[in-house]
Write a protein that holds these residues in place. Sequence first.
Motif, PDB file in Angstrom:
ATOM      1  N   ASP A  82       0.806  -1.217   0.000  1.00 43.74           N
ATOM      2  CA  ASP A  82       0.000   0.000   0.000  1.00 43.74           C
ATOM      3  C   ASP A  82       0.842   1.270   0.000  1.00 43.74           C
ATOM      4  OD1 ASP A  82      -2.347  -1.508   0.098  1.00 43.74           O
ATOM      5  OD2 ASP A  82      -2.354  -1.562   2.277  1.00 43.74           O
ATOM      6  N   LEU A  83       2.134   1.169  -0.279  1.00 46.61           N
ATOM      7  CA  LEU A  83       2.996   2.354  -0.194  1.00 46.61           C
ATOM      8  C   LEU A  83       2.479   3.499  -1.048  1.00 46.61           C
ATOM      9  CD1 LEU A  83       6.765   1.294  -0.102  1.00 46.61           C
ATOM     10  CD2 LEU A  83       5.379   2.314   1.690  1.00 46.61           C
ATOM     11  N   ASP A  84       2.020   3.198  -2.246  1.00 46.02           N
ATOM     12  CA  ASP A  84       1.565   4.254  -3.139  1.00 46.02           C
ATOM     13  C   ASP A  84       0.239   4.863  -2.690  1.00 46.02           C
ATOM     14  OD1 ASP A  84       3.779   4.029  -4.764  1.00 46.02           O
ATOM     15  OD2 ASP A  84       2.852   2.556  -6.097  1.00 46.02           O
ATOM     16  N   GLU A  85      -0.442   4.200  -1.751  1.00 44.63           N
ATOM     17  CA  GLU A  85      -1.708   4.730  -1.249  1.00 44.63           C
ATOM     18  C   GLU A  85      -1.504   5.641  -0.039  1.00 44.63           C
ATOM     19  OE1 GLU A  85      -4.438   4.127  -2.914  1.00 44.63           O
ATOM     20  OE2 GLU A  85      -3.397   2.761  -4.284  1.00 44.63           O
ATOM     21  N   VAL A  86      -0.327   5.550   0.609  1.00 41.41           N
ATOM     22  CA  VAL A  86      -0.083   6.352   1.800  1.00 41.41           C
ATOM     23  C   VAL A  86      -0.133   7.830   1.426  1.00 41.41           C
ATOM     24  CG1 VAL A  86       1.625   6.980   3.544  1.00 41.41           C
ATOM     25  CG2 VAL A  86       1.233   4.574   2.970  1.00 41.41           C
ATOM     26  N   GLY A  87      -0.841   8.589   2.244  1.00 43.51           N
ATOM     27  CA  GLY A  87      -1.114   9.982   1.944  1.00 43.51           C
ATOM     28  C   GLY A  87      -2.608  10.224   1.888  1.00 43.51           C
ATOM     29  N   ASP A  88      -3.387   9.114   1.780  1.00 47.70           N
ATOM     30  CA  ASP A  88      -4.840   9.251   1.838  1.00 47.70           C
ATOM     31  C   ASP A  88      -5.278   9.205   3.306  1.00 47.70           C
ATOM     32  OD1 ASP A  88      -4.743   6.607   2.593  1.00 47.70           O
ATOM     33  OD2 ASP A  88      -5.713   5.816   0.804  1.00 47.70           O
ATOM     34  N   LEU A  89      -6.560   8.986   3.548  1.00 50.69           N
ATOM     35  CA  LEU A  89      -7.089   9.073   4.901  1.00 50.69           C
ATOM     36  C   LEU A  89      -6.891   7.820   5.735  1.00 50.69           C
ATOM     37  CD1 LEU A  89     -10.511  10.841   4.156  1.00 50.69           C
ATOM     38  CD2 LEU A  89      -8.405  11.891   4.995  1.00 50.69           C
ATOM     39  N   THR A  90      -6.608   6.663   5.108  1.00 46.75           N
ATOM     40  CA  THR A  90      -6.705   5.404   5.850  1.00 46.75           C
ATOM     41  C   THR A  90      -5.454   4.537   5.841  1.00 46.75           C
ATOM     42  OG1 THR A  90      -7.634   4.277   3.909  1.00 46.75           O
ATOM     43  CG2 THR A  90      -9.195   5.301   5.434  1.00 46.75           C
ATOM     44  N   HIS A  91      -4.554   4.685   4.860  1.00 46.82           N
ATOM     45  CA  HIS A  91      -3.462   3.721   4.731  1.00 46.82           C
ATOM     46  C   HIS A  91      -2.259   4.084   5.597  1.00 46.82           C
ATOM     47  CE1 HIS A  91      -5.726   2.492   1.123  1.00 46.82           C
ATOM     48  NE2 HIS A  91      -5.170   1.333   1.344  1.00 46.82           N
ATOM     49  N   LEU A  92      -1.719   3.055   6.242  1.00 44.97           N
ATOM     50  CA  LEU A  92      -0.491   3.168   7.022  1.00 44.97           C
ATOM     51  C   LEU A  92       0.466   2.068   6.584  1.00 44.97           C
ATOM     52  CD1 LEU A  92      -1.979   3.679  10.612  1.00 44.97           C
ATOM     53  CD2 LEU A  92      -0.963   5.451   9.152  1.00 44.97           C
ATOM     54  N   THR A  93       1.763   2.344   6.652  1.00 48.34           N
ATOM     55  CA  THR A  93       2.755   1.330   6.317  1.00 48.34           C
ATOM     56  C   THR A  93       2.988   0.395   7.496  1.00 48.34           C
ATOM     57  OG1 THR A  93       3.814   2.898   4.818  1.00 48.34           O
ATOM     58  CG2 THR A  93       5.073   0.941   5.411  1.00 48.34           C
ATOM     59  N   VAL A  94       3.232   0.959   8.668  1.00 47.54           N
ATOM     60  CA  VAL A  94       3.345   0.180   9.899  1.00 47.54           C
ATOM     61  C   VAL A  94       2.104   0.445  10.744  1.00 47.54           C
ATOM     62  CG1 VAL A  94       4.569  -0.016  12.099  1.00 47.54           C
ATOM     63  CG2 VAL A  94       5.854   0.038   9.961  1.00 47.54           C
ATOM     64  N   PHE A  95       1.512  -0.610  11.241  1.00 41.14           N
ATOM     65  CA  PHE A  95       0.304  -0.477  12.049  1.00 41.14           C
ATOM     66  C   PHE A  95       0.252  -1.639  13.043  1.00 41.14           C
ATOM     67  CE2 PHE A  95      -0.542  -2.995   8.337  1.00 41.14           C
ATOM     68  CZ  PHE A  95      -1.304  -4.052   8.792  1.00 41.14           C
ATOM     69  N   GLU A  96      -0.692  -1.576  13.961  1.00 43.78           N
ATOM     70  CA  GLU A  96      -0.874  -2.660  14.927  1.00 43.78           C
ATOM     71  C   GLU A  96      -2.181  -3.391  14.643  1.00 43.78           C
ATOM     72  OE1 GLU A  96       1.131  -2.058  19.027  1.00 43.78           O
ATOM     73  OE2 GLU A  96       0.118  -0.181  18.573  1.00 43.78           O
ATOM     74  N   MET A  97      -2.114  -4.703  14.710  1.00 46.66           N
ATOM     75  CA  MET A  97      -3.271  -5.541  14.427  1.00 46.66           C
ATOM     76  C   MET A  97      -3.715  -6.244  15.704  1.00 46.66           C
ATOM     77  SD  MET A  97      -5.354  -6.525  12.023  1.00 46.66           S
ATOM     78  CE  MET A  97      -4.575  -6.414  10.400  1.00 46.66           C
ATOM     79  N   LEU A  98      -4.970  -6.066  16.058  1.00 43.46           N
ATOM     80  CA  LEU A  98      -5.572  -6.808  17.157  1.00 43.46           C
ATOM     81  C   LEU A  98      -6.071  -8.133  16.596  1.00 43.46           C
ATOM     82  CD1 LEU A  98      -7.725  -3.918  18.707  1.00 43.46           C
ATOM     83  CD2 LEU A  98      -5.384  -4.583  19.306  1.00 43.46           C
ATOM     84  N   GLY A  99      -5.794  -9.230  17.278  1.00 43.52           N
ATOM     85  CA  GLY A  99      -6.165 -10.530  16.725  1.00 43.52           C
ATOM     86  C   GLY A  99      -6.627 -11.510  17.778  1.00 43.52           C
ATOM     87  N   THR A 100      -7.509 -12.429  17.341  1.00 43.90           N
ATOM     88  CA  THR A 100      -7.928 -13.553  18.188  1.00 43.90           C
ATOM     89  C   THR A 100      -7.855 -14.825  17.360  1.00 43.90           C
ATOM     90  OG1 THR A 100     -10.287 -13.454  17.598  1.00 43.90           O
ATOM     91  CG2 THR A 100      -9.545 -12.049  19.402  1.00 43.90           C
ATOM     92  N   TRP A 101      -7.684 -15.951  18.067  1.00 45.22           N
ATOM     93  CA  TRP A 101      -7.600 -17.242  17.376  1.00 45.22           C
ATOM     94  C   TRP A 101      -8.318 -18.328  18.162  1.00 45.22           C
ATOM     95  CZ3 TRP A 101      -3.843 -13.652  17.621  1.00 45.22           C
ATOM     96  CH2 TRP A 101      -3.394 -13.154  16.386  1.00 45.22           C
ATOM     97  N   SER A 102      -8.988 -19.164  17.411  1.00 49.18           N
ATOM     98  CA  SER A 102      -9.518 -20.419  17.930  1.00 49.18           C
ATOM     99  C   SER A 102      -8.828 -21.531  17.161  1.00 49.18           C
ATOM    100  CB  SER A 102     -11.041 -20.488  17.720  1.00 49.18           C
ATOM    101  OG  SER A 102     -11.489 -21.820  17.870  1.00 49.18           O
ATOM    102  N   LEU A 103      -7.991 -22.289  17.845  1.00 45.95           N
ATOM    103  CA  LEU A 103      -7.233 -23.371  17.201  1.00 45.95           C
ATOM    104  C   LEU A 103      -7.978 -24.683  17.411  1.00 45.95           C
ATOM    105  CD1 LEU A 103      -3.614 -22.343  18.308  1.00 45.95           C
ATOM    106  CD2 LEU A 103      -4.854 -21.695  16.228  1.00 45.95           C
ATOM    107  N   GLY A 104      -8.917 -24.965  16.511  1.00 47.09           N
ATOM    108  CA  GLY A 104      -9.716 -26.178  16.629  1.00 47.09           C
ATOM    109  C   GLY A 104     -10.714 -26.139  17.767  1.00 47.09           C
ATOM    110  N   ASP A 105     -11.004 -24.959  18.299  1.00 49.38           N
ATOM    111  CA  ASP A 105     -11.923 -24.813  19.430  1.00 49.38           C
ATOM    112  C   ASP A 105     -13.298 -24.401  18.907  1.00 49.38           C
ATOM    113  OD1 ASP A 105     -13.238 -23.992  21.803  1.00 49.38           O
ATOM    114  OD2 ASP A 105     -11.326 -23.620  22.788  1.00 49.38           O
TER     115      ASP A 105
END
Length: 390
Positions: free
Chosen positions: A71-94
């Motif tokens: 998304d490098l070429d999109e950076v400069g708009d309202l939403t794109h970031l190069t480095v960001f933090e992702m919140l995540g959850t996982w169910s491993l066969g649960d």
Amino acid sequence: MDTETVLRTFVEYYEERGHRRITGSTLLPPPGDPVLFTTSGMHPLTPYLEGRPHPLGTRLVNVQRCLRTTDLDEVGDLTHLTVFEMLGTWSLGDYGLPRSLEWGYGLLTEGFGIDPGRLHATVFGGDGRSGPDTESLETWQRLGVPVEPTVDDNWWSGGPTGPCGPDSEIFLWTGDTPPRSTPTGDERWVEVWNHVMMRYRGLPDGSLVPLPRHNVDTGLGLERLATLLQGHTSVFDCDVFTPWRERLPGLWGPLDETSTRLVTDHLRSALVVLGDGVRPAATGRGYVLRRLVRRVLTTLWRDDRDRHLGDLPAELVEHTLDHFRQDTGTERVRGVLIDEERRFRRLLDTGRRVLDRPRFRGPLTEEDLRYLHDTHGLPRDLVRGLRGEA
């Protein structure tokens, strides 16, 4: 709700539902991984999604810093970031996707106070390889959330091979009018959360084989979520970027809004990459870092060649490194940036002299571009920049 509160609310909600928090990794994938940087929260967990038992159990939650160059070429708009933090959850066969969607809906509406009437969902409608995701469709209908089936937009894979499966995406209405249309019909529906049911492993020939167990992987961007909860349309207006908004305008003189966003994003991203131990280089991760720094300098020098990265306040460096829990010394990071600036200035001077030769005053051929790179160290994008080409 500030970003730290968003993060804490998310983690505690899932801990109350039996999830164990795992420590997010750096931006650098483990040795042998062909990907340059960690691009998603699930990336470090791939072995466990493919069947290996995780030492903390089958329900996991974490916060993972990520970097995406697509998304490098999109950076400069309202939403794109190069480095960001992702919140995540996982169910491993649960648990399965219906419970994941129910919990996601509960956190958004009760934990974060989002009006249910501003939510819309999409689900996988089925194709020749896999049938429609009727479980997710029925879950959203039971919760009273409008739902739209799609095909290409609701199939998740991390690449041409590896774990994959149908997903259900949750969208938030950001318009000034009452919600209208659907996520595929109106861009004011903004995706906030993706819930993936990883049922298959994609093979090189495009076929699918079932995974040993079904897993659920969810991910939502922390900065984007905080931006929406704080009532902003630009991710650069959320509280994560408050120090940058306060200091940058007076640092190098006036910049237009798009340039300000690019400089903010690329400098902040470069600091995080440096904080994880990467140094500028001609290839690989080092070249991604170098490209970030050079895009910043190219933007700054468009109007004033006397702007210097050495003017970057130490407090902005410290703020970024502290936020991403990195212990690299501030002065060491600033020193790398200053050295890279000197290198780029010398390269620009060389490039201008070389390109002024009669041979290069007309259209450049592929042979010219290879010669300029191999003989003078001038990358293709730099040559085009010096010639004023896109």
